[in-house]
Design a protein around this motif. Sequence first.
Motif, PDB file in Angstrom:
ATOM      1  N   ARG A 137     -33.340   1.795  -3.934  1.00  9.45           N
ATOM      2  CA  ARG A 137     -33.415   0.829  -5.037  1.00  9.45           C
ATOM      3  C   ARG A 137     -34.481   1.215  -6.059  1.00  9.45           C
ATOM      4  O   ARG A 137     -34.271   1.110  -7.274  1.00  9.45           O
ATOM      5  CB  ARG A 137     -33.705  -0.563  -4.476  1.00  9.45           C
ATOM      6  N   LYS A 138     -35.641   1.655  -5.567  1.00  8.15           N
ATOM      7  CA  LYS A 138     -36.743   1.996  -6.473  1.00  8.15           C
ATOM      8  C   LYS A 138     -36.364   3.130  -7.419  1.00  8.15           C
ATOM      9  O   LYS A 138     -36.757   3.144  -8.589  1.00  8.15           O
ATOM     10  CB  LYS A 138     -37.985   2.381  -5.670  1.00  8.15           C
ATOM     11  N   GLU A 139     -35.627   4.098  -6.896  1.00  5.38           N
ATOM     12  CA  GLU A 139     -35.238   5.244  -7.734  1.00  5.38           C
ATOM     13  C   GLU A 139     -33.985   4.957  -8.558  1.00  5.38           C
ATOM     14  O   GLU A 139     -33.650   5.707  -9.464  1.00  5.38           O
ATOM     15  CB  GLU A 139     -35.006   6.486  -6.861  1.00  5.38           C
ATOM     16  N   GLY A 140     -33.313   3.871  -8.244  1.00  6.03           N
ATOM     17  CA  GLY A 140     -32.096   3.507  -8.970  1.00  6.03           C
ATOM     18  C   GLY A 140     -30.868   3.925  -8.188  1.00  6.03           C
ATOM     19  O   GLY A 140     -30.656   5.125  -7.955  1.00  6.03           O
ATOM     20  N   TYR A 141     -30.088   2.946  -7.751  1.00 10.17           N
ATOM     21  CA  TYR A 141     -28.872   3.280  -7.007  1.00 10.17           C
ATOM     22  C   TYR A 141     -27.968   4.176  -7.840  1.00 10.17           C
ATOM     23  O   TYR A 141     -27.832   3.993  -9.058  1.00 10.17           O
ATOM     24  CB  TYR A 141     -28.097   2.013  -6.647  1.00 10.17           C
ATOM     25  N   ILE A 142     -27.345   5.134  -7.176  1.00  8.07           N
ATOM     26  CA  ILE A 142     -26.379   5.964  -7.878  1.00  8.07           C
ATOM     27  C   ILE A 142     -25.167   5.118  -8.254  1.00  8.07           C
ATOM     28  O   ILE A 142     -24.901   4.079  -7.652  1.00  8.07           O
ATOM     29  CB  ILE A 142     -25.963   7.187  -7.031  1.00  8.07           C
ATOM     30  N   GLU A 143     -24.445   5.571  -9.229  1.00 11.11           N
ATOM     31  CA  GLU A 143     -23.376   4.778  -9.830  1.00 11.11           C
ATOM     32  C   GLU A 143     -22.359   4.326  -8.787  1.00 11.11           C
ATOM     33  O   GLU A 143     -21.890   5.103  -7.961  1.00 11.11           O
ATOM     34  CB  GLU A 143     -22.669   5.604 -10.909  1.00 11.11           C
ATOM     35  N   GLY A 144     -22.048   3.043  -8.824  1.00 12.16           N
ATOM     36  CA  GLY A 144     -21.046   2.491  -7.937  1.00 12.16           C
ATOM     37  C   GLY A 144     -21.575   2.013  -6.598  1.00 12.16           C
ATOM     38  O   GLY A 144     -20.815   1.476  -5.783  1.00 12.16           O
ATOM     39  N   ARG A 145     -22.870   2.192  -6.344  1.00 11.53           N
ATOM     40  CA  ARG A 145     -23.411   1.854  -5.026  1.00 11.53           C
ATOM     41  C   ARG A 145     -24.350   0.642  -5.060  1.00 11.53           C
ATOM     42  O   ARG A 145     -24.823   0.213  -4.012  1.00 11.53           O
ATOM     43  CB  ARG A 145     -24.187   3.040  -4.446  1.00 11.53           C
ATOM     44  N   GLU A 146     -24.637   0.097  -6.205  1.00 12.17           N
ATOM     45  CA  GLU A 146     -25.644  -0.947  -6.315  1.00 12.17           C
ATOM     46  C   GLU A 146     -25.275  -2.195  -5.512  1.00 12.17           C
ATOM     47  O   GLU A 146     -26.127  -2.797  -4.849  1.00 12.17           O
ATOM     48  CB  GLU A 146     -25.856  -1.339  -7.781  1.00 12.17           C
ATOM     49  N   GLY A 147     -24.006  -2.598  -5.562  1.00 14.61           N
ATOM     50  CA  GLY A 147     -23.608  -3.827  -4.887  1.00 14.61           C
ATOM     51  C   GLY A 147     -23.825  -3.759  -3.388  1.00 14.61           C
ATOM     52  O   GLY A 147     -24.500  -4.619  -2.799  1.00 14.61           O
ATOM     53  N   LEU A 148     -23.273  -2.732  -2.755  1.00 17.70           N
ATOM     54  CA  LEU A 148     -23.419  -2.578  -1.311  1.00 17.70           C
ATOM     55  C   LEU A 148     -24.881  -2.377  -0.938  1.00 17.70           C
ATOM     56  O   LEU A 148     -25.371  -2.953   0.046  1.00 17.70           O
ATOM     57  CB  LEU A 148     -22.575  -1.400  -0.821  1.00 17.70           C
ATOM     58  N   GLY A 149     -25.602  -1.555  -1.716  1.00 14.28           N
ATOM     59  CA  GLY A 149     -27.012  -1.304  -1.423  1.00 14.28           C
ATOM     60  C   GLY A 149     -27.844  -2.566  -1.496  1.00 14.28           C
ATOM     61  O   GLY A 149     -28.685  -2.829  -0.629  1.00 14.28           O
ATOM     62  N   THR A 150     -27.628  -3.387  -2.524  1.00 14.79           N
ATOM     63  CA  THR A 150     -28.392  -4.627  -2.680  1.00 14.79           C
ATOM     64  C   THR A 150     -28.071  -5.610  -1.555  1.00 14.79           C
ATOM     65  O   THR A 150     -28.974  -6.244  -0.991  1.00 14.79           O
ATOM     66  CB  THR A 150     -28.095  -5.264  -4.046  1.00 14.79           C
TER      67      THR A 150
END
Length: 490
Positions: free
Chosen positions: A143-156
């Motif tokens: 999260r700190k480095e910025g989720y790669i595209e398309g992964r933010e939802g699952l990662g969060t």
Amino acid sequence: MIAEKPPAKPSSPPQASPGEARSRGARGKPMAKVKWLLALLAVGGALAAAVYYLVTNRPDLPSSGPSGPRYTLAMALNAFDAGAMQKAQRLAKLLLTLELSDQDAAGASFILGVIAAADAERLWDQDQRRYFRLAARYLEDARKEGYIEGREGLGTFLLGKSLLMSGNVEASRPVLEAAFEVFPQGQVEIRRLLALAYRDAPNRDLDRALEHAETYLADEALNSTERQQMMLARSQILFVMGRFDECEQGLAQIPTGGETGVEAIIVRGELMMRQASDAAKSEPASSATAMAKTSAKYREAIEILQQAQNKGTDRERITRRSMYLIGQCYLAMGDGAAARDQFRRTRLQFAESDEGIAAGIEEAKLTEDLGGDKELFDVYAAVLSAAGPADAYHNPLLPLAALQDRLVEAYQRFLASESFDRSVKLASMFGPLFGPDRALDLSAQARVAWAKQIELNASRSSGEEAATLRTTAEEQWHKAGDDFRQLAAL
């Protein structure tokens, strides 16, 4: 929450995430599949184990020799999206040993965090908490480095869940709120998690917890297990709110024979403890009538709580909770010896658990009150060892500030009783929980008090005895000076 799932060996043992700063660089490929993962996180029992085996039983990594392919984040993501989790995990770990851009490092951390969260789902109790803690560290790096595209939802979503399930309740709330917006396919599960997050200490928001619980229960697609688990959580919320009649009504709707029914016994025991407390307040505490009513209610609570022990799939967690509450019953009844023995059994049997740590603090104070001075220091030392560092300590039964207060009180009682050696030894163990500066300061203060007392004793002595005492006092002054010098260097 109770879920039916057998213990299974995770894909790798827990280890710290790297989190090194790296230069900005290339972005990874968008996620193609997450359905297999959501299915794995949702299913339990033999099915979960079978699914996990099938998706991880893939060929090993390609050769890393000079003629082999260059390892890239794209390779790890391809394996991850295909469900080849062992391969994805090994590639991600290897990538983190290389010079990577921040974005590629975030992608590797994302993969490892998701896998750790999936592993945690297949474990129980303290093992599960450790794996969720590991998952949270990896996903926080991503999260700190910025989720790669398309992964933010699952990662969060998984970061919020991992924080909650590892005990970091307060930190999980804003992450889960954010996940509700960016991960629409997980909104039903997120609402359940938010009900639990706002239910639990510290800084509960019981109105929001109840709102999330009731909205979740309004979903007609819930299966019976999901509905019963949230009915239990709702009853727990109502109990803390003081709405005891509604709490009992909710518990009555939970079948007694199921997994959730076992945990409902604990809530019934807590309700009886509350009735005992109310009985004690209804009449003068010294009256025989009040004492008899109170004792009868607490004994009834003990009988109820004992019914929950060694039952259900999650029996260890429920048993230790029951044992701790029984200790609280004896304490409220004024039976210090029985309470001490109960807390001791709880600590020895479940040393690293929340209940074990809280029980240890109660045991130590009761041991002191009952004159068991010989073993007193060992109990405090065991609690400090089990509690670990402050940044990993999350215990709703004994929050960090309360634990620190109880330990400082013990340190001060050692000083007051002129047990200076134990004050110094205790302070020397405070570093992980208090920080090195506070630990050194308390150690130095104890040594100063020790030196002054020895000097006072020397002034009342003569000859060789006085000389020996003055030498001993000088040694303590020197050691106190060493502590203060280390403190100044921090």
